[in-house]
Design a protein around this motif. Structure first.
Motif, PDB file in Angstrom:
ATOM      1  N   LEU A  55      36.380  29.804  40.402  1.00  0.00           N
ATOM      2  CA  LEU A  55      37.528  29.687  39.502  1.00  0.00           C
ATOM      3  C   LEU A  55      37.115  28.997  38.209  1.00  0.00           C
ATOM      4  N   MET A  56      36.253  27.995  38.290  1.00  0.00           N
ATOM      5  CA  MET A  56      35.758  27.308  37.109  1.00  0.00           C
ATOM      6  C   MET A  56      34.978  28.256  36.211  1.00  0.00           C
ATOM      7  N   VAL A  57      34.166  29.124  36.818  1.00  0.00           N
ATOM      8  CA  VAL A  57      33.408  30.102  36.038  1.00  0.00           C
ATOM      9  C   VAL A  57      34.351  31.039  35.292  1.00  0.00           C
ATOM     10  N   MET A  58      35.366  31.546  35.962  1.00  0.00           N
ATOM     11  CA  MET A  58      36.301  32.479  35.345  1.00  0.00           C
ATOM     12  C   MET A  58      37.070  31.827  34.194  1.00  0.00           C
ATOM     13  N   VAL A  59      37.498  30.596  34.390  1.00  0.00           N
ATOM     14  CA  VAL A  59      38.225  29.888  33.339  1.00  0.00           C
ATOM     15  C   VAL A  59      37.321  29.640  32.138  1.00  0.00           C
ATOM     16  N   ALA A  60      36.079  29.241  32.394  1.00  0.00           N
ATOM     17  CA  ALA A  60      35.145  28.963  31.304  1.00  0.00           C
ATOM     18  C   ALA A  60      34.876  30.214  30.478  1.00  0.00           C
ATOM     19  N   ALA A  79      32.266  36.393  39.807  1.00  0.00           N
ATOM     20  CA  ALA A  79      32.970  35.194  40.245  1.00  0.00           C
ATOM     21  C   ALA A  79      34.278  35.558  40.936  1.00  0.00           C
ATOM     22  N   ALA A  80      34.969  36.580  40.413  1.00  0.00           N
ATOM     23  CA  ALA A  80      36.209  37.028  41.052  1.00  0.00           C
ATOM     24  C   ALA A  80      35.933  37.572  42.448  1.00  0.00           C
ATOM     25  N   ALA A  81      34.847  38.332  42.591  1.00  0.00           N
ATOM     26  CA  ALA A  81      34.489  38.864  43.905  1.00  0.00           C
ATOM     27  C   ALA A  81      34.126  37.741  44.869  1.00  0.00           C
ATOM     28  N   ASP A  82      33.385  36.758  44.382  1.00  0.00           N
ATOM     29  CA  ASP A  82      33.009  35.639  45.239  1.00  0.00           C
ATOM     30  C   ASP A  82      34.218  34.775  45.584  1.00  0.00           C
ATOM     31  N   LEU A  83      35.138  34.622  44.625  1.00  0.00           N
ATOM     32  CA  LEU A  83      36.380  33.895  44.917  1.00  0.00           C
ATOM     33  C   LEU A  83      37.174  34.624  45.995  1.00  0.00           C
ATOM     34  N   PHE A  84      37.257  35.947  45.876  1.00  0.00           N
ATOM     35  CA  PHE A  84      37.946  36.739  46.892  1.00  0.00           C
ATOM     36  C   PHE A  84      37.243  36.627  48.234  1.00  0.00           C
TER      37      PHE A  84
END
Length: 370
Positions: A55-60, A79-84
């Motif tokens: 989530l931090m990566v996506m926000v950045a 990052a979205a795939a890993d968050l999922f």
């Protein structure tokens, strides 16, 4: 349980999950054991860290305009795939152990599909990033020339492949009509599907090895032929950083994925003789850790990404303490450096001397994440 050849082609659609577990000898514990608590606690902890890190990566990437390039779009999608993956694995943890016997077959297939989709999308993203870095470094470009339309199409294809791989076992490639083909790790899955899935991922790994090996050979040859110019130090630093990145990528992939892939492969080939049930849950936890390592390798090694992370954390602390006004994404680039200076106590000269800022020079050919 032996199955007569006369009924080997009979489909068992009406039987529940417990029937297939008993068939392959995989016990569903009646109560929570110490092993279950260890796996559950470790798994949920990893899921929480995976969720927050990605989530931090996506926000950045969203907040910093310097990241609005194809490579960072792919990193954001990864990052979205890993968050999922973290969410899917948490769902698995909350529907395992004694809770497994309460699941319907549809719920069991959904539980497995979420894991397959997320992990397949994560691996596909790793491959997409490898292809992008291969194309960029070998053509000595700062950023890929892919258009936004192609990036979006690539992202759509990644998720399409993940969804297809997740739906295959529940739609037609299962063992409900061939009990002798049932897996001991995933009792409703076909052993042949597990072999296919494991081999596919291993081939993906080999492709990544080939790509990064070619990048390494190319960069090393360029460093040996480098002339005594002002860019020589930059090229030397590029070689060192690229070597570290390659080692981390390949090492993380091997460490995180090999145990799980080999477990699936052995289960598919040997069945009960593989004794895969004794360690398959721990292998799954290790594989999930790859979703945590990815943002560290591809993002935290970028100086600008680290400064963005520090800015976000400092801004959150100041917001909680001082209730400061939230800046708009448009103004983030100018505000980022000023806030970062105040948070990490660096002078403007020190920031300008960081390797990342050299990317603005026309002679620089290093890409993000290198």
């Amino acid at each position: 349980m032996d199955v007569d050849s006369s009924v080997s082609n009979t489909c068992y659609y009406s039987h529940n999950v417990t029937f297939f577990y008993n068939l392959v000898g995989k016990k569903i514990s009646a109560g929570w054991t110490p092993r279950d608590f260890v796996v559950l606690g470790l798994g949920l902890t990893v899921c929480l860290i995976v969720f927050l890190a990605n989530l931090m990566v996506m926000v950045a990437i969203f907040m910093n305009r310097r990241f609005h390039f194809p490579i960072y779009y792919l990193l954001s999608n990864m990052a979205a795939a890993d968050l999922f993956a973290g969410v899917a694995y948490a769902n698995l943890m909350l529907n395992t152990g004694p809770w497994t016997r309460t699941l319907t077959k549809e719920q069991w297939y959904i539980r497995g599909a979420l894991i397959d989709i997320s992990l397949t999308a994560s691996v596909a993203n790793l491959l997409a990033v490898a292809v992008e870095r291969h194309q960029t470094v070998l053509t000595m470009q700062l950023h890929s020339k892919m258009t936004k339309r192609r990036v979006v199409l690539l992202i759509v294809c990644i998720w399409a492949v993940g969804i297809i791989m997740g739906l295959v076992p529940s739609t037609f490639w299962n063992c409900e009509c061939d009990l002798e083909d049932c897996s001991t790790v995933a009792p409703l899955y076909s052993r042949r599907f597990l072999v296919f899935w494991a081999v596919l991922n291993l081939l993906t790994f080999l492709i990544m090895v080939a790509m990064y090996s070619r990048i390494f050979i190319y960069v090393r040859s360029r460093s040996q032929c480098a002339s005594q110019h002002t860019t020589e130090m930059l090229h030397t630093q590029t070689v060192v950083n690229l070597m570290k990145t390659i080692s981390m990528v390949l090492g993380a992939f091997v460490i995180c994925w090999t145990p799980g892939l080999m477990t699936l492969l052995l289960d598919g080939l040997l069945g009960k003789a593989s004794y895969a049930n004794k360690y398959e849950k721990f292998c799954l936890v290790i594989a999930e850790c790859n979703s945590l390592v990815n943002p560290v390798i591809y993002s935290l090694r970028d100086d600008e990404m680290r400064r963005t992370f520090k800015w976000i954390l400092c801004w959150l602390c100041q917001r909680n303490g001082d209730q400061q006004r939230e800046p708009s994404p448009v103004a983030i680039h100018s505000a980022l450096q000023e806030e970062t200076l105040g948070c990490i106590q660096k002078s403007e000269d020190q920031v300008m001397e960081t390797p990342h800022n050299t990317n603005d020079n026309e002679d620089c050919w290093t890409g993000p994440g290198v």
